[in-house]
Write an enzyme that holds these catalytic residues in place. Structure first.
Site, PDB file in Angstrom:
ATOM      1  N   PHE A  22       0.836  -1.209   0.000  1.00 31.52           N
ATOM      2  CA  PHE A  22       0.000   0.000   0.000  1.00 31.52           C
ATOM      3  C   PHE A  22       0.875   1.265   0.000  1.00 31.52           C
ATOM      4  CE2 PHE A  22      -1.971   2.850   3.383  1.00 31.52           C
ATOM      5  CZ  PHE A  22      -2.610   3.665   2.469  1.00 31.52           C
ATOM      6  N   THR A  46       2.186  -9.541   1.201  1.00 28.50           N
ATOM      7  CA  THR A  46       0.940  -8.782   1.361  1.00 28.50           C
ATOM      8  C   THR A  46       0.791  -7.729   0.261  1.00 28.50           C
ATOM      9  OG1 THR A  46       2.001  -7.200   2.872  1.00 28.50           O
ATOM     10  CG2 THR A  46       0.884  -9.085   3.873  1.00 28.50           C
ATOM     11  N   LEU A  72      19.465  -8.537  -0.016  1.00 25.52           N
ATOM     12  CA  LEU A  72      19.011  -7.436  -0.867  1.00 25.52           C
ATOM     13  C   LEU A  72      20.196  -6.981  -1.717  1.00 25.52           C
ATOM     14  CD1 LEU A  72      16.842  -5.415  -1.733  1.00 25.52           C
ATOM     15  CD2 LEU A  72      17.429  -4.007   0.249  1.00 25.52           C
ATOM     16  N   TYR A 156       5.431  -7.425  16.049  1.00 24.54           N
ATOM     17  CA  TYR A 156       5.508  -6.236  15.189  1.00 24.54           C
ATOM     18  C   TYR A 156       6.200  -5.096  15.935  1.00 24.54           C
ATOM     19  CZ  TYR A 156       3.840  -2.467  12.093  1.00 24.54           C
ATOM     20  OH  TYR A 156       3.756  -1.398  11.225  1.00 24.54           O
ATOM     21  N   LYS A 160       9.978  -3.550  15.137  1.00 23.14           N
ATOM     22  CA  LYS A 160      10.197  -2.165  14.716  1.00 23.14           C
ATOM     23  C   LYS A 160      11.107  -1.440  15.705  1.00 23.14           C
ATOM     24  CE  LYS A 160       7.675  -1.874  10.922  1.00 23.14           C
ATOM     25  NZ  LYS A 160       8.170  -1.443   9.611  1.00 23.14           N
ATOM     26  N   THR A 186      -2.306   5.166   8.591  1.00 18.76           N
ATOM     27  CA  THR A 186      -2.467   5.820   7.287  1.00 18.76           C
ATOM     28  C   THR A 186      -3.388   4.967   6.423  1.00 18.76           C
ATOM     29  OG1 THR A 186      -0.273   6.780   7.501  1.00 18.76           O
ATOM     30  CG2 THR A 186      -1.191   6.681   5.277  1.00 18.76           C
ATOM     31  N   ARG A 197      -7.589  -4.016   8.683  1.00 17.35           N
ATOM     32  CA  ARG A 197      -7.419  -2.747   9.387  1.00 17.35           C
ATOM     33  C   ARG A 197      -8.777  -2.054   9.458  1.00 17.35           C
ATOM     34  NH1 ARG A 197      -1.436  -0.869   7.145  1.00 17.35           N
ATOM     35  NH2 ARG A 197      -1.921  -1.984   5.242  1.00 17.35           N
TER      36      ARG A 197
HETATM   37  P1  NAD Z   1       1.521  -3.509   3.168  1.00 15.84           P
HETATM   38  O1  NAD Z   1       1.299  -4.841   3.798  1.00 15.84           O
HETATM   39  O2  NAD Z   1       0.560  -3.038   2.147  1.00 15.84           O
HETATM   40  O3  NAD Z   1       2.964  -3.424   2.518  1.00 15.84           O
HETATM   41  C1  NAD Z   1       4.073  -4.147   2.977  1.00 15.84           C
HETATM   42  C2  NAD Z   1       4.848  -4.644   1.775  1.00 15.84           C
HETATM   43  O4  NAD Z   1       6.045  -5.307   2.219  1.00 15.84           O
HETATM   44  C3  NAD Z   1       4.068  -5.664   0.941  1.00 15.84           C
HETATM   45  O5  NAD Z   1       4.159  -5.343  -0.424  1.00 15.84           O
HETATM   46  C4  NAD Z   1       4.756  -6.994   1.243  1.00 15.84           C
HETATM   47  O6  NAD Z   1       4.626  -7.925   0.195  1.00 15.84           O
HETATM   48  C5  NAD Z   1       6.179  -6.522   1.483  1.00 15.84           C
HETATM   49  N1  NAD Z   1       6.991  -7.421   2.289  1.00 15.84           N
HETATM   50  C6  NAD Z   1       6.693  -7.930   3.515  1.00 15.84           C
HETATM   51  N2  NAD Z   1       7.698  -8.726   3.939  1.00 15.84           N
HETATM   52  C7  NAD Z   1       8.658  -8.698   2.966  1.00 15.84           C
HETATM   53  C8  NAD Z   1       9.929  -9.307   2.813  1.00 15.84           C
HETATM   54  N3  NAD Z   1      10.438 -10.123   3.760  1.00 15.84           N
HETATM   55  N4  NAD Z   1      10.639  -9.054   1.690  1.00 15.84           N
HETATM   56  C9  NAD Z   1      10.142  -8.259   0.728  1.00 15.84           C
HETATM   57  N5  NAD Z   1       8.940  -7.651   0.817  1.00 15.84           N
HETATM   58  C10 NAD Z   1       8.211  -7.873   1.921  1.00 15.84           C
HETATM   59  O7  NAD Z   1       1.618  -2.468   4.391  1.00 15.84           O
HETATM   60  P2  NAD Z   1       1.750  -0.889   4.385  1.00 15.84           P
HETATM   61  O8  NAD Z   1       0.640  -0.335   5.149  1.00 15.84           O
HETATM   62  O9  NAD Z   1       2.004  -0.382   3.016  1.00 15.84           O
HETATM   63  O10 NAD Z   1       3.066  -0.698   5.278  1.00 15.84           O
HETATM   64  C11 NAD Z   1       4.321  -0.459   4.676  1.00 15.84           C
HETATM   65  C12 NAD Z   1       5.355  -0.141   5.752  1.00 15.84           C
HETATM   66  O11 NAD Z   1       4.955   1.012   6.492  1.00 15.84           O
HETATM   67  C13 NAD Z   1       5.539  -1.264   6.767  1.00 15.84           C
HETATM   68  O12 NAD Z   1       6.912  -1.345   7.119  1.00 15.84           O
HETATM   69  C14 NAD Z   1       4.720  -0.801   7.950  1.00 15.84           C
HETATM   70  O13 NAD Z   1       5.216  -1.312   9.168  1.00 15.84           O
HETATM   71  C15 NAD Z   1       4.904   0.705   7.871  1.00 15.84           C
HETATM   72  N6  NAD Z   1       3.789   1.420   8.519  1.00 15.84           N
HETATM   73  C16 NAD Z   1       2.560   1.486   7.924  1.00 15.84           C
HETATM   74  C17 NAD Z   1       1.526   2.152   8.566  1.00 15.84           C
HETATM   75  C18 NAD Z   1       0.158   2.279   7.945  1.00 15.84           C
HETATM   76  O14 NAD Z   1      -0.740   2.838   8.608  1.00 15.84           O
HETATM   77  N7  NAD Z   1      -0.089   1.879   6.738  1.00 15.84           N
HETATM   78  C19 NAD Z   1       1.743   2.727   9.827  1.00 15.84           C
HETATM   79  C20 NAD Z   1       3.000   2.610  10.409  1.00 15.84           C
HETATM   80  C21 NAD Z   1       4.026   1.966   9.732  1.00 15.84           C
HETATM   81  N1  UDP Z   2     -10.863  -2.177  14.964  1.00 15.00           N
HETATM   82  C1  UDP Z   2     -12.231  -2.266  15.048  1.00 15.00           C
HETATM   83  N2  UDP Z   2     -12.889  -3.004  14.121  1.00 15.00           N
HETATM   84  C2  UDP Z   2     -12.248  -3.636  13.085  1.00 15.00           C
HETATM   85  C3  UDP Z   2     -10.837  -3.528  12.997  1.00 15.00           C
HETATM   86  C4  UDP Z   2     -10.176  -2.798  13.967  1.00 15.00           C
HETATM   87  O1  UDP Z   2     -12.861  -1.697  15.950  1.00 15.00           O
HETATM   88  O2  UDP Z   2     -12.921  -4.279  12.273  1.00 15.00           O
HETATM   89  C5  UDP Z   2     -10.140  -1.345  15.956  1.00 15.00           C
HETATM   90  C6  UDP Z   2      -8.922  -2.000  16.595  1.00 15.00           C
HETATM   91  O3  UDP Z   2      -9.287  -2.772  17.714  1.00 15.00           O
HETATM   92  C7  UDP Z   2      -8.101  -0.767  16.969  1.00 15.00           C
HETATM   93  C8  UDP Z   2      -8.447   0.248  15.887  1.00 15.00           C
HETATM   94  O4  UDP Z   2      -9.664  -0.201  15.297  1.00 15.00           O
HETATM   95  O5  UDP Z   2      -8.535  -0.266  18.219  1.00 15.00           O
HETATM   96  C9  UDP Z   2      -7.384   0.365  14.807  1.00 15.00           C
HETATM   97  O6  UDP Z   2      -7.105  -0.940  14.333  1.00 15.00           O
HETATM   98  P1  UDP Z   2      -6.133  -1.221  13.100  1.00 15.00           P
HETATM   99  O7  UDP Z   2      -5.961  -2.708  13.038  1.00 15.00           O
HETATM  100  O8  UDP Z   2      -6.609  -0.510  11.890  1.00 15.00           O
HETATM  101  O9  UDP Z   2      -4.757  -0.510  13.500  1.00 15.00           O
HETATM  102  P2  UDP Z   2      -3.846  -0.524  14.808  1.00 15.00           P
HETATM  103  O10 UDP Z   2      -4.543  -1.223  15.934  1.00 15.00           O
HETATM  104  O11 UDP Z   2      -2.624  -1.217  14.378  1.00 15.00           O
HETATM  105  O12 UDP Z   2      -3.666   0.918  15.097  1.00 15.00           O
END
Ligand code: NAD
Ligand code: UDP
Length: 339
Positions: A22, A46, A72, A156, A160, A186, A197
């Site tokens: 994403f 994913t 890599l 997780y 991180k 996000t 999510r």
């Molecule tokens: P996502 O699952 O859509 O993207 C993750 C990507 O990483 C996928 O394309 C998956 O195939 C790839 N991937 C996973 N393990 C891998 C590996 N071992 N080798 C190569 N590729 C691999 O999730 P996202 O929301 O796009 O998140 C992307 C990054 O941003 C992640 O590191 C996540 O922890 C971080 N992040 C996202 C959010 C959010 O709200 N979306 C918030 C905080 C941090």
């Molecule tokens: N959540 C919810 N219903 C759902 C999925 C998630 O109420 O179907 C809640 C979850 O328990 C959390 C918040 O929404 O309190 C955000 O969850 P998400 O998995 O999106 O992100 P994170 O917990 O990693 O912030």
């Protein structure tokens, strides 16, 4: 002599791990659109090829299918390594706990070594999860967090936290130009409708008339950032020499009950809400203090939650086949492993 780019600087060659996911796919697109060249490394665990379909075949874009926990290797010069590979949705990392820890540890080290070998800028996608269930609110970067190291989310959160520590160690001991971003929740187009999510679950449920599944009493809060805003912040971090950590997120905080009501209103859905058990260690509240991002990156979000949700709903509404297929999984609880 470096080639000039659309953004005025020299053209960069950027490696984006997790680039088919994403956030990663939006980031690849943004680098390409401003004139940089991108190597996207992803194991498609994913992520989806659809997310980068519009970039395939371009001379300035390369896709490498690779598990970055195994290695890599990128041939040729690299100016920026943006390490985004990692499962991010709770159901995804509950399904793949060891892979999540591997990509946060070994994967991060491989990405750091690539940056070191190329004297490249390194940007780590860390997360607000490093603050755990925070006792300080809103969260500033100098807060150390409240994480259960043996709870279901620890695979997780601790991966991180380790990734941050490793990144800082490479900066201190090897002189790598690193930057740590702590990204808060996000959302936007290209999320998978069944990723579990909250935004995707509620939109999928609202568009298909299913009940919105609120975990717990719905009083827990999150602060949601639209993807385009976030990507601007990531580019600013990549262009800077700022070590971080820097929070990126939208401070507009909502309870999950408010979010459900907002999505029902935007979609005009007849859906009711139903309550499910609260997942173990689910953070009670979360909101970024973005003072540092404002100061060091000149960044702040511009798209409000209502507008961002509308854009996201429109994107999902244009893909109703996929949304309908996802609805049965979301409603059936297949996405809530570990809760
Ligand atoms: P996502 O699952 O859509 O993207 C993750 C990507 O990483 C996928 O394309 C998956 O195939 C790839 N991937 C996973 N393990 C891998 C590996 N071992 N080798 C190569 N590729 C691999 O999730 P996202 O929301 O796009 O998140 C992307 C990054 O941003 C992640 O590191 C996540 O922890 C971080 N992040 C996202 C959010 C959010 O709200 N979306 C918030 C905080 C941090
Ligand atoms: N959540 C919810 N219903 C759902 C999925 C998630 O109420 O179907 C809640 C979850 O328990 C959390 C918040 O929404 O309190 C955000 O969850 P998400 O998995 O999106 O992100 P994170 O917990 O990693 O912030």
């Amino acid at each position: 002599m470096p080639r000039p780019s659309h953004h005025g600087g020299a053209v960069k060659r950027v490696v984006v791990t997790g680039g088919a996911g994403f956030l990663g796919s939006h980031l690849c697109t943004a680098f390409i659109e401003r004139g940089d060249a991108v190597v996207c490394a992803d194991n498609l665990s994913t992520g989806r090829m659809d997310n980068i379909g519009h970039l395939l075949g371009r001379s300035d874009f390369e896709f490498v299918r690779a598990d970055v926990s195994e290695g890599l290797d990128v041939v040729g010069p690299v100016d920026v390594v943006a390490h985004f590979a990692s499962p991010a949705s709770p159901p995804d990392y509950h399904r793949s706990p060891l892979e999540t820890m591997a990509v946060g540890s070994r994967g991060t080290e491989h990405a750091l070594r690539l940056a070191e070998a190329n004297r490249a800028r390194f940007v780590l996608a860390s997360t607000s999860e490093v603050y755990g269930d925070p006792v300080v609110h809103p969260q500033r970067e100098d807060y150390w967090g409240n994480v259960n190291p043996v709870g279901p989310r620890s695979v997780y959160d601790e991966a991180k936290r380790f990734a941050e520590a490793l990144t800082v160690a490479y900066r201190r001991t090897r002189g790598v130009n690193t930057g740590v971003l702590r990204i808060f929740n996000t959302y936007g187009p290209r999320m998978r409708p069944h990723d579990g999510r909250v935004v995707t679950s509620f939109i999928t449920q609202a568009l298909t008339g299913e009940p919105l599944t609120i975990y717990g009493d719905g009083s827990q809060t999150r602060s949601f950032c639209y993807v385009d805003d976030l990507v601007r912040g990531i580019l600013a971090m990549a262009d800077s020499a700022e070590p971080g950590p820097v929070n990126l997120g939208n401070p507009d905080e909502h309870t999950m009950s408010e979010l459900a009501a907002l999505i029902v209103a935007i979609t005009g859905s007849p859906s009711a809400v139903e309550h499910h058990p609260l997942p173990v260690d689910d953070p009670a509240r979360r909101r970024p203090d973005i003072g540092r991002a404002r100061e060091v990156l000149g960044w702040q979000p511009e798209i409000d939650t209502n507008d961002g949700l509308r854009r996201t709903v429109d994107w999902f509404a244009a893909r109703m086949d996929e949304v309908a297929a996802a609805a049965s999984m979301v409603a059936g609880g297949q996405t809530d492993g570990g809760h």
